[in-house]
Design a protein around this motif. Structure first.
Motif, PDB file in Angstrom:
ATOM      1  N   SER A 214     -16.190  -0.795 -27.057  1.00 18.27           N
ATOM      2  CA  SER A 214     -15.614  -1.436 -27.402  1.00 18.27           C
ATOM      3  C   SER A 214     -14.570  -2.361 -26.997  1.00 18.27           C
ATOM      4  O   SER A 214     -14.429  -3.486 -28.286  1.00 18.27           O
ATOM      5  N   THR A 215     -14.818  -2.557 -26.123  1.00 19.74           N
ATOM      6  CA  THR A 215     -13.659  -4.119 -25.728  1.00 19.74           C
ATOM      7  C   THR A 215     -14.751  -4.976 -25.372  1.00 19.74           C
ATOM      8  O   THR A 215     -16.241  -4.862 -25.023  1.00 19.74           O
TER       9      THR A 215
ATOM     10  N   ASP B  46      -5.856   3.395 -19.881  1.00 18.13           N
ATOM     11  CA  ASP B  46      -7.009   2.814 -21.282  1.00 18.13           C
ATOM     12  C   ASP B  46      -6.831   4.062 -21.700  1.00 18.13           C
ATOM     13  O   ASP B  46      -7.652   4.297 -22.849  1.00 18.13           O
TER      14      ASP B  46
ATOM     15  N   HIS C 291     -16.691  -4.972 -21.351  1.00 17.14           N
ATOM     16  CA  HIS C 291     -16.516  -3.320 -21.444  1.00 17.14           C
ATOM     17  C   HIS C 291     -16.144  -3.336 -20.235  1.00 17.14           C
ATOM     18  O   HIS C 291     -16.727  -2.024 -18.809  1.00 17.14           O
TER      19      HIS C 291
ATOM     20  N   ALA D 261     -10.586  -0.006 -31.009  1.00 18.91           N
ATOM     21  CA  ALA D 261     -11.783   0.125 -30.202  1.00 18.91           C
ATOM     22  C   ALA D 261     -12.059   0.808 -31.377  1.00 18.91           C
ATOM     23  O   ALA D 261     -13.197   1.299 -30.900  1.00 18.91           O
TER      24      ALA D 261
ATOM     25  N   HIS E 113     -14.418  -0.227 -33.641  1.00 18.62           N
ATOM     26  CA  HIS E 113     -15.498  -1.027 -33.706  1.00 18.62           C
ATOM     27  C   HIS E 113     -17.097  -0.911 -33.758  1.00 18.62           C
ATOM     28  O   HIS E 113     -18.018  -1.175 -33.993  1.00 18.62           O
TER      29      HIS E 113
ATOM     30  N   PHE F 191      -4.629  -1.503 -29.777  1.00 17.35           N
ATOM     31  CA  PHE F 191      -5.604  -1.750 -29.329  1.00 17.35           C
ATOM     32  C   PHE F 191      -6.780  -0.201 -28.854  1.00 17.35           C
ATOM     33  O   PHE F 191      -8.170  -0.287 -29.408  1.00 17.35           O
TER      34      PHE F 191
ATOM     35  N   MET G 208     -11.966  -1.439 -19.152  1.00 13.35           N
ATOM     36  CA  MET G 208     -10.904  -1.358 -19.581  1.00 13.35           C
ATOM     37  C   MET G 208      -9.806  -0.414 -18.334  1.00 13.35           C
ATOM     38  O   MET G 208     -10.550   0.555 -17.435  1.00 13.35           O
TER      39      MET G 208
END
Length: 973
Positions: free
Chosen positions: A676-677, A686, A680, A848, A851, A844, A682
């Motif tokens: 989701s970032t 988190d 990829h 996520a 996404h 955040f 974190m």
């Protein structure tokens, strides 16, 4: 953790061995199960008349039912687990047992006893029987069923003598029978009947024509020669001759009434998981074996010898029917053969040697005969050549199941599983055991890997269930490997059978014979392995064949068993990556397989979970979608209108139930969070918080009672990801960063995210609504959710109706409020919801969650944008698919790389099909897609979900085709 530790030995299920049940509950006719029946074109004079067929049918049913009922639970299905026909027979038997005046068989009752029962005189055993019996005694241990057969059979019962019937000749069988009778207090089979009507100085006959002279003939001749001046060799005998003489003796002597007692002998039953490999080679099966193999079977398996006595049949009652002598012998032989086959199937399982049995049945069926004739006409060849071609096709297809090979494979696979997997977990198999008895079971698993074939069959085998026959692609029919798979129950299917009417007819008939014969089957309705981790749209070919096979002969109800198989790491990962990047699929080869074995054995593929979903009864689906079907057989050439709708609904329900049995493993949760970032990756804190949130949603909003979730904590999940090389830890003074090493790994990780994407549909939809909106009413969230749900349901095989989905959204909102992701700021319009401002941790986490579903809405908007930009009547469905794929590929190049399925033409095809079903678009007279203002309204709703910049980019890159001079924009009917 080894695979064998959590797998205790299970009692074999009764359903692989159960007898097919007729719709009316009647016992199957003895004549229907025999291969020596009169053909349709046979002489009527030799065909049985109705009365005689009824009598022999009743006798066969009683023989099989009563003898099976007398067995211990270890060897036969429990009464409660039998199909309806067996339950009816059991009720009849219960009434008989409680009523001493009621006869056990459907024959005239015997006269009341006139003499007192006296003890049996000691029988004098022949010297050779004593000698050989002592030699064999240390190697043979008998289990006699029922425990007290003398209660059913006694020489002095009304003064009637006893003659035993064996399935086949053999010196060992005679010795085992003699010992069993001696231990049970029954008359000796090695003493002649009164008057010796058999002419063989013994009281037993055998049905098999093998060694017609009898294996005891040399010893008997030797024994007689000791007291005879000129011994004569005994004449060759067959079972028909022995039975004929016995029946003739009854015609000649009205007082004679011999009780015929069938006796089944099994030296080593079907192997179980504790059986040694060498012993398996010589365990009891359906093949007649020679003397040497029988000797080895006794030496290896003699301590597990089962002798089953069946209730007697009165020959006086059979002779009293007054039938011609030849027909009486033939019918009695057929009844006995049918009885022995049913007992053997109940003890060791059905005869799975499909090449030996099914191929002939397939080639003898009318549809295949017609296809052979058509092939001969097309090829301008002789019928013999066309038949040879069909025969070759049948042998190319047919499985050749072998207990020794399956057991050998289990020995080989056990250390392999223990080496490459941390364990294989199985859930809900006990529910299948409760549902399956009496049903023809069709296993329909999802298809993720080539390991699916081996894993499911292996697990069923180790749990005491006969492995199914598996429909495998012809690409796996490799040298050596294909033979092993075929011996394990695989039958092979060409990827495309269009254009070959003969192949299609042979394959369809083969599947129909499997269904009619009660064989369990396994096939993958997705057609091929999923390269993206999603369930693929089902292909109905195998389902059509199964349903047609049932409708043609609806004797045994069919149960479809969905199976979910979840991996933490795929053996085919690199090849999937190549195929997703555009490289052609490599053809399988034996050398490629052998070359890859060392690498596989050095790898750690984590844990595998096999979940059995909620089964689907075909009769329930037919009752819902084909209410006009009355339960009668449907001809092969009949094409009822409801068939296609029934197959489509059944295929859809199978996929829904596969998804409802999903397993959420640690890799699934890591993939959901990390992908989701943008990079990829974190921070560790988190990542742990995101995994915890996912587990909370799964716990508080359960998808179904068959979904399983890893019990590990977020910390344990992260440690596991590092252990199997899915995560890379980057140390940093401000906190470690956990991420995916390289874009290739990220693409592979998307596979595992897609496995469980459907479980988070409601949460992802709500999160998407707040990606670009800080405030939104609950009524607006629900309205948009209802409008988009049909497309999500078709793509992800979701189980709810629109109302149920809306209710699930409401419950999800409550969880989000409790977790601090949303807050209710007003009660207007059903409640105004708001997310936090800025880039807080809650924002955040919300981003996520959304996404995973964001790209689905991007695909939908691409299709709508291309349609609106080009206008109605300008593009066909195929052209729209191609243009959408190109636009999606370009969007992926301009922005961050998307998941591999983002530009999958299949997903666009499904979306366009759903637009047509909802009448949002429709084909005009030229085959082009037309639409009206409702599509514009749908596009405006998409603006709520997608950001302005992304919408502008999609509209800009959407291709525009040349418009025709005139369009046909007609409203749909």
């Amino acid at each position: 953790m080894g695979i064998m530790a959590p797998m205790p030995k299970q009692t074999p299920l009764p359903f692989p061995n159960a007898e097919p049940a007729r719709p009316d509950g009647a016992t199957p006719s003895a004549t229907t199960a025999d291969d020596s029946l009169v053909e349709p074109g046979a002489d009527p004079a030799t065909a049985p008349d109705a009365s005689e067929a009824d009598i022999f049918t009743a006798e066969a049913g009683t023989l099989a039912d009563v003898s099976a009922d007398a067995a211990a639970p270890e060897h036969a299905p429990a009464e409660a687990e039998r199909p309806p026909a067996a339950e009816i027979a059991a009720a009849d038997r219960a009434a008989t047992e409680h009523d001493p005046d009621q006869p056990e068989l459907p024959m005239p009752p015997p006269p009341p006893p006139v003499v007192e029962t006296r003890a049996l005189p000691p029988a004098r055993r022949p010297w050779w029987a004593k000698l050989l019996g002592r030699l064999m005694a240390p190697w043979v241990q008998l289990t006699i069923e029922p425990k007290s057969p003398s209660e059913h059979v006694a020489e002095e019962w009304n003064g009637r003598p006893v003659c035993y019937v064996l399935e086949d000749y053999g010196l060992s069988n005679a010795l085992i029978l003699e010992r069993a009778c001696r231990e049970s207090g029954l008359p000796s089979p090695l003493q002649p009947l009164p008057g010796d009507p058999l002419g063989r100085k013994r009281a037993y006959v055998a049905l098999s024509r093998r060694n017609a002279g009898g294996t005891l003939a040399p010893l008997q001749s030797l024994g007689e020669s000791l007291g005879a001046a000129t011994p004569q060799p005994p004449p060759a005998k067959t079972h028909s001759g022995s039975l004929a003489r016995l029946l003739d003796a009854h015609r000649a002597d009205p007082e004679l009434d011999v009780q015929l007692v069938p006796v089944s002998i099994f030296v080593g039953r079907a192997p179980d998981r504790s059986t040694g490999w060498f012993s398996v080679l010589f365990s009891e099966n359906w093949t007649l074996v020679g003397r040497f193999r029988r000797l080895l079977a006794i030496l290896l398996n003699g301590r597990h010898t089962l002798v089953r006595f069946s209730p007697p049949v009165s020959l006086r009652g059979i002779v009293g029917e007054g039938l011609p002598a030849e027909r009486t012998v033939r019918k009695l032989s057929r009844v006995l053969r049918t009885h022995f086959r049913r007992i053997r199937a109940a003890v060791i399982g059905p005869d799975l040697s499909t090449r030996r049995l099914l191929v002939d049945q397939v080639l003898a069926s009318e549809p295949v005969k017609d296809a052979i004739a058509d092939q001969a006409r097309r090829d301008n060849s002789s019928p013999v050549d066309a038949w040879k071609k069909a025969h070759a096709i049948a042998y190319e297809i047919a499985a050749d199941y072998s207990h020794p090979v399956v057991r050998s494979a289990s020995f080989l696979l056990t250390p392999v599983w223990n080496r490459i997997y941390r364990g294989v977990l199985v859930h809900h198999l006990d529910k299948l055991k409760q549902e399956a008895p009496g049903f023809e079971v069709v296993y329909v698993p999802c298809h993720r890997s080539h390991m699916d074939y081996l894993l499911l069959s292996y697990l069923l085998y180790t749990k005491g269930i006969v492995p199914p026959h598996i429909a495998a692609g012809a690409n796996l029919n490799l040298p050596v490997v294909g033979t092993i798979l075929r011996k394990g129950g695989a039958f092979f299917l060409r990827r495309s059978i269009r254009g070959s009417a003969l192949y299609s007819a042979v394959f369809s008939e083969y599947v129909a014979q499997l269904v009619a014969g009660g064989y369990s089957i396994e096939y993958f309705i997705e057609g091929g392995r999923s390269r993206t981790g999603r369930l693929l749209p089902p292909k109905g070919g195998m389902i059509v064949m199964t349903v047609r096979g049932f409708l043609r002969q609806p004797t045994r109800p069919v149960l479809f068993q969905p199976v979910y198989i979840g991996y933490e790491k795929l053996m085919e990962g690199n090849s999937y990556l190549d195929e997703l990047s555009g490289k052609p699929k490599e053809k399988e080869s034996i050398w490629q397989l052998l070359w890859g074995i060392p690498k596989v054995l050095r790898s750690n593929y984590g844990q595998v979970v096999v979940n059995f979903g909620e089964p689907i009864r075909l009769n329930d689906v037919l009752a819902e979608h084909a209410p006009e079907w009355d339960g009668r057989p449907v001809g092969e050439d009949d094409k009822p209108q409801w068939l296609s709708d029934t197959v489509a609904a059944l295929a859809e329900r199978i996929q829904v139930n596969v998804n409802r049995a999903a397993d959420v493993n640690p890799i699934n949760l890591l993939a959901l969070a990390l992908l989701s970032t943008p990079k990829h990756a974190m921070g560790e804190a988190d990542l742990l918080a995101q995994i915890a949130l996912s587990k909370t949603l799964l716990a508080e909003l359960p998808y179904s009672d068959r979904v399983t979730v890893t019990p590990h904590t977020p910390q344990e999940i992260v440690a596991h990801g590092e252990e199997i090389n899915v995560l890379e830890r980057i140390a940093h003074p401000l906190g470690d960063v956990l991420g995916v090493d390289g874009e290739d790994k990220a693409v592979l990780l998307s596979y595992f995210r897609n496995n469980v994407l459907h479980l988070f549909t409601g949460a992802s939809w709500i999160a998407c609504c707040f990606q670009h909106n800080r405030r939104m009413s609950l009524a607006g969230v629900l309205r948009l959710g209802r409008s988009v749900y049909p497309f999500l349901q078709a793509e992800l095989f979701l189980p709810w109706t629109e109302d149920e989905f809306a209710q699930r959204l409401t419950l999800t909102v409550e969880v989000f409020i409790r977790e601090g992701l949303l807050e209710r700021v007003s009660d207007d319009d059903g409640g105004i919801l708001a997310r936090n401002a800025g880039q807080t941790d809650e924002v955040f986490r919300l981003r996520a969650i959304g996404h995973s579903l964001q790209q689905a809405f991007e695909r939908y908007y691409i299709a709508i944008s291309v349609l609106v930009k080009n206008g109605p009547g300008t593009m066909s469905a195929g052209e729209l698919e191609s243009q959408c794929q190109l636009a999606a590929q370009r969007l992926s190049l301009l922005y961050a790389p998307a998941a591999p399925e983002f530009f999958d033409k299949t997903l666009f095809r499904g979306f366009i099909q759903k637009l047509r079903e909802l009448k949002l678009v429709w084909p005009d007279s030229n085959g082009k897609l037309a639409f009206d203002a409702r599509l514009d309204a749908w596009a405006k709703d998409a603006k709520v979900i997608l950001g302005r910049e992304l919408r502008h980019t999609i509209e800009k890159i959407s291709p525009e085709m040349a418009k025709p001079a005139a369009t046909d924009n007609v409203e749909p009917a």
